[in-house]
Design an enzyme around this catalytic site. Structure first.
Site, PDB file in Angstrom:
ATOM      1  N   LYS A  93       0.860  -1.192   0.000  1.00 56.26           N
ATOM      2  CA  LYS A  93       0.000   0.000   0.000  1.00 56.26           C
ATOM      3  C   LYS A  93       0.885   1.226   0.000  1.00 56.26           C
ATOM      4  CE  LYS A  93      -3.873   2.244   0.318  1.00 56.26           C
ATOM      5  NZ  LYS A  93      -3.470   2.949  -0.936  1.00 56.26           N
ATOM      6  N   GLN A 114       7.208   3.718   3.935  1.00 52.84           N
ATOM      7  CA  GLN A 114       5.793   3.348   3.977  1.00 52.84           C
ATOM      8  C   GLN A 114       5.566   2.095   4.830  1.00 52.84           C
ATOM      9  OE1 GLN A 114       3.956   5.504   1.538  1.00 52.84           O
ATOM     10  NE2 GLN A 114       2.255   5.062   2.896  1.00 52.84           N
ATOM     11  N   LYS A 117       5.331   3.372   8.417  1.00 52.32           N
ATOM     12  CA  LYS A 117       4.173   4.258   8.540  1.00 52.32           C
ATOM     13  C   LYS A 117       2.883   3.443   8.568  1.00 52.32           C
ATOM     14  CE  LYS A 117       4.102   7.565   5.464  1.00 52.32           C
ATOM     15  NZ  LYS A 117       3.816   8.454   4.304  1.00 52.32           N
ATOM     16  N   LYS A 129       5.385   1.722  -3.074  1.00 48.47           N
ATOM     17  CA  LYS A 129       5.311   3.067  -3.656  1.00 48.47           C
ATOM     18  C   LYS A 129       5.588   2.955  -5.139  1.00 48.47           C
ATOM     19  CE  LYS A 129       4.825   7.386  -2.243  1.00 48.47           C
ATOM     20  NZ  LYS A 129       4.117   7.875  -1.050  1.00 48.47           N
ATOM     21  N   GLY A 168      -2.673   8.347  -4.273  1.00 45.11           N
ATOM     22  CA  GLY A 168      -2.000   9.553  -4.754  1.00 45.11           C
ATOM     23  C   GLY A 168      -0.745   9.891  -3.977  1.00 45.11           C
ATOM     24  N   ASP A 169       0.023  10.764  -4.521  1.00 42.51           N
ATOM     25  CA  ASP A 169       1.185  11.393  -3.870  1.00 42.51           C
ATOM     26  C   ASP A 169       1.448  12.662  -4.694  1.00 42.51           C
ATOM     27  OD1 ASP A 169       3.380  10.703  -1.695  1.00 42.51           O
ATOM     28  OD2 ASP A 169       4.499  11.491  -3.399  1.00 42.51           O
ATOM     29  N   THR A 212      -4.471  13.668   5.172  1.00 41.39           N
ATOM     30  CA  THR A 212      -3.053  13.797   5.541  1.00 41.39           C
ATOM     31  C   THR A 212      -2.833  15.092   6.323  1.00 41.39           C
ATOM     32  OG1 THR A 212      -2.540  12.640   3.487  1.00 41.39           O
ATOM     33  CG2 THR A 212      -0.701  13.603   4.686  1.00 41.39           C
ATOM     34  N   ASN A 243      -1.970  19.135  -1.844  1.00 45.21           N
ATOM     35  CA  ASN A 243      -3.004  18.470  -1.053  1.00 45.21           C
ATOM     36  C   ASN A 243      -2.702  18.505   0.449  1.00 45.21           C
ATOM     37  OD1 ASN A 243      -3.644  15.509   0.221  1.00 45.21           O
ATOM     38  ND2 ASN A 243      -5.389  16.369  -0.858  1.00 45.21           N
ATOM     39  N   SER A 380      -6.830   5.916   3.691  1.00 43.93           N
ATOM     40  CA  SER A 380      -6.866   4.991   2.557  1.00 43.93           C
ATOM     41  C   SER A 380      -7.244   3.594   3.049  1.00 43.93           C
ATOM     42  CB  SER A 380      -5.499   4.909   1.873  1.00 43.93           C
ATOM     43  OG  SER A 380      -5.296   6.004   1.015  1.00 43.93           O
TER      44      SER A 380
HETATM   45  P1  NDP Z   1       0.923  17.786  -4.324  1.00 41.44           P
HETATM   46  O1  NDP Z   1       1.376  17.405  -5.671  1.00 41.44           O
HETATM   47  O2  NDP Z   1      -0.510  18.029  -4.071  1.00 41.44           O
HETATM   48  O3  NDP Z   1       1.708  19.087  -3.839  1.00 41.44           O
HETATM   49  C1  NDP Z   1       3.091  19.096  -3.764  1.00 41.44           C
HETATM   50  C2  NDP Z   1       3.532  20.454  -3.264  1.00 41.44           C
HETATM   51  O4  NDP Z   1       4.920  20.416  -2.968  1.00 41.44           O
HETATM   52  C3  NDP Z   1       3.365  21.541  -4.331  1.00 41.44           C
HETATM   53  O5  NDP Z   1       3.145  22.758  -3.711  1.00 41.44           O
HETATM   54  C4  NDP Z   1       4.712  21.487  -5.031  1.00 41.44           C
HETATM   55  O6  NDP Z   1       5.051  22.672  -5.711  1.00 41.44           O
HETATM   56  C5  NDP Z   1       5.641  21.255  -3.866  1.00 41.44           C
HETATM   57  N1  NDP Z   1       6.841  20.551  -4.349  1.00 41.44           N
HETATM   58  C6  NDP Z   1       6.878  19.357  -4.990  1.00 41.44           C
HETATM   59  N2  NDP Z   1       8.131  19.046  -5.334  1.00 41.44           N
HETATM   60  C7  NDP Z   1       8.882  20.070  -4.927  1.00 41.44           C
HETATM   61  C8  NDP Z   1      10.259  20.325  -4.988  1.00 41.44           C
HETATM   62  N3  NDP Z   1      11.114  19.466  -5.586  1.00 41.44           N
HETATM   63  N4  NDP Z   1      10.698  21.485  -4.431  1.00 41.44           N
HETATM   64  C9  NDP Z   1       9.827  22.356  -3.831  1.00 41.44           C
HETATM   65  N5  NDP Z   1       8.507  22.147  -3.755  1.00 41.44           N
HETATM   66  C10 NDP Z   1       8.055  21.033  -4.274  1.00 41.44           C
HETATM   67  O7  NDP Z   1       1.491  16.653  -3.357  1.00 41.44           O
HETATM   68  P2  NDP Z   1       1.057  16.283  -1.877  1.00 41.44           P
HETATM   69  O8  NDP Z   1       0.612  17.509  -1.144  1.00 41.44           O
HETATM   70  O9  NDP Z   1       0.169  15.134  -1.936  1.00 41.44           O
HETATM   71  O10 NDP Z   1       2.453  15.782  -1.268  1.00 41.44           O
HETATM   72  C11 NDP Z   1       3.338  16.611  -0.548  1.00 41.44           C
HETATM   73  C12 NDP Z   1       4.246  15.759   0.316  1.00 41.44           C
HETATM   74  O11 NDP Z   1       3.450  15.013   1.245  1.00 41.44           O
HETATM   75  C13 NDP Z   1       5.087  14.719  -0.423  1.00 41.44           C
HETATM   76  O12 NDP Z   1       6.309  14.554   0.243  1.00 41.44           O
HETATM   77  C14 NDP Z   1       4.258  13.446  -0.274  1.00 41.44           C
HETATM   78  O13 NDP Z   1       5.064  12.295  -0.401  1.00 41.44           O
HETATM   79  C15 NDP Z   1       3.743  13.630   1.137  1.00 41.44           C
HETATM   80  N6  NDP Z   1       2.561  12.853   1.511  1.00 41.44           N
HETATM   81  C16 NDP Z   1       1.408  12.918   0.769  1.00 41.44           C
HETATM   82  C17 NDP Z   1       0.297  12.212   1.173  1.00 41.44           C
HETATM   83  C18 NDP Z   1      -0.993  12.292   0.446  1.00 41.44           C
HETATM   84  O14 NDP Z   1      -1.953  11.692   0.922  1.00 41.44           O
HETATM   85  N7  NDP Z   1      -1.106  13.026  -0.660  1.00 41.44           N
HETATM   86  C19 NDP Z   1       0.325  11.346   2.365  1.00 41.44           C
HETATM   87  C20 NDP Z   1       1.562  11.415   3.114  1.00 41.44           C
HETATM   88  C21 NDP Z   1       2.622  12.139   2.671  1.00 41.44           C
HETATM   89  P3  NDP Z   1       4.938  22.728  -7.315  1.00 41.44           P
HETATM   90  O15 NDP Z   1       3.476  22.830  -7.600  1.00 41.44           O
HETATM   91  O16 NDP Z   1       5.715  23.925  -7.695  1.00 41.44           O
HETATM   92  O17 NDP Z   1       5.544  21.472  -7.839  1.00 41.44           O
HETATM   93  O1  2IT Z   2       3.063   8.920   1.497  1.00 42.32           O
HETATM   94  C1  2IT Z   2       1.909   8.485   1.699  1.00 42.32           C
HETATM   95  O2  2IT Z   2       1.595   7.932   2.758  1.00 42.32           O
HETATM   96  C2  2IT Z   2       0.910   8.662   0.643  1.00 42.32           C
HETATM   97  N1  2IT Z   2       1.209   9.250  -0.391  1.00 42.32           N
HETATM   98  C3  2IT Z   2      -0.466   8.094   0.801  1.00 42.32           C
HETATM   99  C4  2IT Z   2      -0.467   6.644   0.454  1.00 42.32           C
HETATM  100  C5  2IT Z   2      -1.822   5.980   0.425  1.00 42.32           C
HETATM  101  O3  2IT Z   2      -1.837   4.807   0.045  1.00 42.32           O
HETATM  102  O4  2IT Z   2      -2.833   6.598   0.750  1.00 42.32           O
END
Ligand code: NDP
Ligand code: 2IT
Length: 449
Positions: A93, A114, A117, A129, A168-169, A212, A243, A380
């Site tokens: 997952k 993961q 976590k 992943k 998603g991520d 998240t 997100n 999830s």
């Molecule tokens: P999104 O794609 O929704 O947003 C990512 C954000 O981070 C954007 O603002 C993006 O800016 C910025 N970003 C991405 N890459 C870079 C970079 N190299 N340098 C600077 N800024 C960057 O992703 P999420 O919000 O879903 O994910 C954000 C983080 O949270 C990640 O590390 C992800 O692994 C983690 N995460 C996500 C979960 C989820 O459920 N979605 C769960 C747990 C962890 P820009 O638009 O300019 O690229």
């Molecule tokens: O980093 C993370 O935990 C996620 N992107 C969410 C993974 C999931 O299966 O919901």
């Protein structure tokens, strides 16, 4: 931090040698193995069963070509990945990331984290992943759809509701999950909960979008409560504007905090009056524009180019929610000098090892992502349960379960850290708390993998 035992030091050297040129993976493994020395000492059976050697090696890593046709009719080729890291406690997952920086090492680091976590959530989910170096920025809906369909055409051979359940991520939200789900259904002719983060009209869970960010604030709240403190009247800085960042900002505000900054990969906005979140949602979620747009209608706010400057803003609580290694030792020192009391990771591994050391040495409440951002994957897991039951819980029910899970993760971390002699060390607590359940399951299942 360095190893005290030859055993873990040698294992780390082996990982570096067997997985060359994958610095993020080495970083994630080292953090965990540093916490495992006393675990190995207290549990010789795990050493005898080779649990540590096995847990750092993915069960399977799949790499594949993804060809698609862009709007100009030109054939484009990207590389797809799915790392199925560990299935000891449940189906693999974990999310899918679409970003040009994606490579095998990045997906391995994410898949490795993961495992722990998902174990911490208490739900039966293994670690995995995936993703691609495809860059969604500037692509039309049609291009995104064709990429997702091609990506799923190969991925579908390797996943399933009881095998591996992606989500998603970075770069993968509701739109992408919809296209991926549609293609899976078409290929398999079956309607199952093979992906999470689905739309509400076809099996998604309420609160998954917010989970998240909300979970991150619930965890932070638990940490603050250990010091008889809360979000009330605190200044909060959040990096990213995706997100995780948006819903962390929403919950931090609901809990009484004032969020003054957000960023994207180009720069950051600072609004001393508190960020207008409705405006941010319109810019990022609806129009898919850059965060810079914010100052057009908020002339009192500032925009600064570059990401790092966000950590110079004075705050009480910092929530890094963008990407790995976005917060370095120097930024951590600035945050500490400015009086930060809590730092909780919404992103995966956003703080460099130097930054983590700096926060811990200064006595700042520091939560590693594998604990504090687990609310997303936990919800999830709740989506998977609802799909299996063919039933949906209300927002209130899901939110209450999410809150309970984050509380439980906090307790698990605290207890493990205390048992291992460092009650305030959430990194130690998360790694040990997450590891023990997986190790026990691997031990019980014998040496087949
Ligand atoms: P999104 O794609 O929704 O947003 C990512 C954000 O981070 C954007 O603002 C993006 O800016 C910025 N970003 C991405 N890459 C870079 C970079 N190299 N340098 C600077 N800024 C960057 O992703 P999420 O919000 O879903 O994910 C954000 C983080 O949270 C990640 O590390 C992800 O692994 C983690 N995460 C996500 C979960 C989820 O459920 N979605 C769960 C747990 C962890 P820009 O638009 O300019 O690229
Ligand atoms: O980093 C993370 O935990 C996620 N992107 C969410 C993974 C999931 O299966 O919901």
């Amino acid at each position: 931090m360095s190893f005290k035992t030859e055993y873990m030091k040698d294992l780390m050297t082996r990982v570096e040698k067997n997985h060359p040129a994958e610095p993020e993976f080495h970083q994630a493994v080292k953090e965990v193995l540093l916490c495992m020395e006393s675990v190995a000492e207290r549990n010789p059976k795990y050493v005898e069963a080779g649990i540590f050697e096995r847990i750092v090696e993915p069960e399977r890593a799949i790499m594949f070509r993804v060809s698609w046709v862009d709007d100009a009719g030109k054939v484009q080729v990207n590389r797809g990945y799915r790392v199925q890291f560990n299935s000891a406690i449940g189906p693999y997952k974990g999310g899918l990331r679409l970003h040009p920086s994606v490579n095998l090492g990045v997906i391995k680091f994410l898949g490795f984290e993961q495992i722990f976590k998902n174990s911490l959530t208490g739900l039966p989910m293994g670690g995995g992943k995936g993703g691609s170096d495809f860059d969604p920025k500037g692509k039309s809906d049609g291009e995104i759809m064709r990429f997702c369909q091609s990506f799923m055409t190969e991925l579908a051979k390797h996943i399933g509701a009881d095998t591996d359940v992606p989500a998603g991520d970075i770069g993968v939200g509701a739109r992408e999950i919809g296209y991926l789900f549609g293609q899976y259904k078409r290929l398999r002719n079956e309607f199952t909960g093979v992906l999470t983060g689905k739309g509400l009209s076809y099996g998604g869970s309420l609160v998954r979008t917010q989970a998240t960010g909300y979970g991150l604030c619930y965890f932070t709240q638990e940490m603050l409560a250990t010091k008889n403190d809360s979000f009330q009247d605190k200044t909060v800085v959040i990096s990213g504007s995706g997100n995780v960042a948006i819903y962390a900002a929403e919950k931090a505000t609901q809990l009484g905090g004032k969020v003054v900054a957000l960023s994207d990969s180009n720069g950051y906005i600072y609004d001393p009056n508190g960020i207008d979140l409705a405006a941010v949602k319109e810019i990022k979620e609806v129009k898919r524009l850059r965060i810079k747009e914010y100052i057009e209608n908020h002339p009192h706010a500032e925009y600064h180019e570059g990401c790092k400057g966000i950590w110079n803003i004075k705050c009480d609580i910092a929530l890094p929610c963008a990407t790995q290694n976005e917060l370095d030792g120097e930024s951590a020192q600035t945050l500490v000098a400015n009086g930060v009391i809590a730092v909780a990771e919404g992103a995966n591994m956003p703080s460099t090892p130097d930054a983590v050391d700096t926060f811990q040495a200064a006595g700042v409440l520091f939560a590693p992502g594998k604990a504090s951002n687990a609310g997303g994957v936990a919800t999830s897991g709740l989506e998977m349960s609802q799909n299996s039951m063919r039933y949906s819980w209300t927002s209130e029910e899901v939110d209450a379960k999410l809150k309970d899970i984050m509380k439980h993760i906090h307790t698990t971390c605290k207890q493990a850290a205390t048992e291992y002699g460092e009650p305030n060390n959430y990194v130690l607590g998360a790694n040990i708390g997450g590891f023990l359940k997986v190790a026990e399951a691997m031990y019980a299942q014998g040496v087949a993998y």
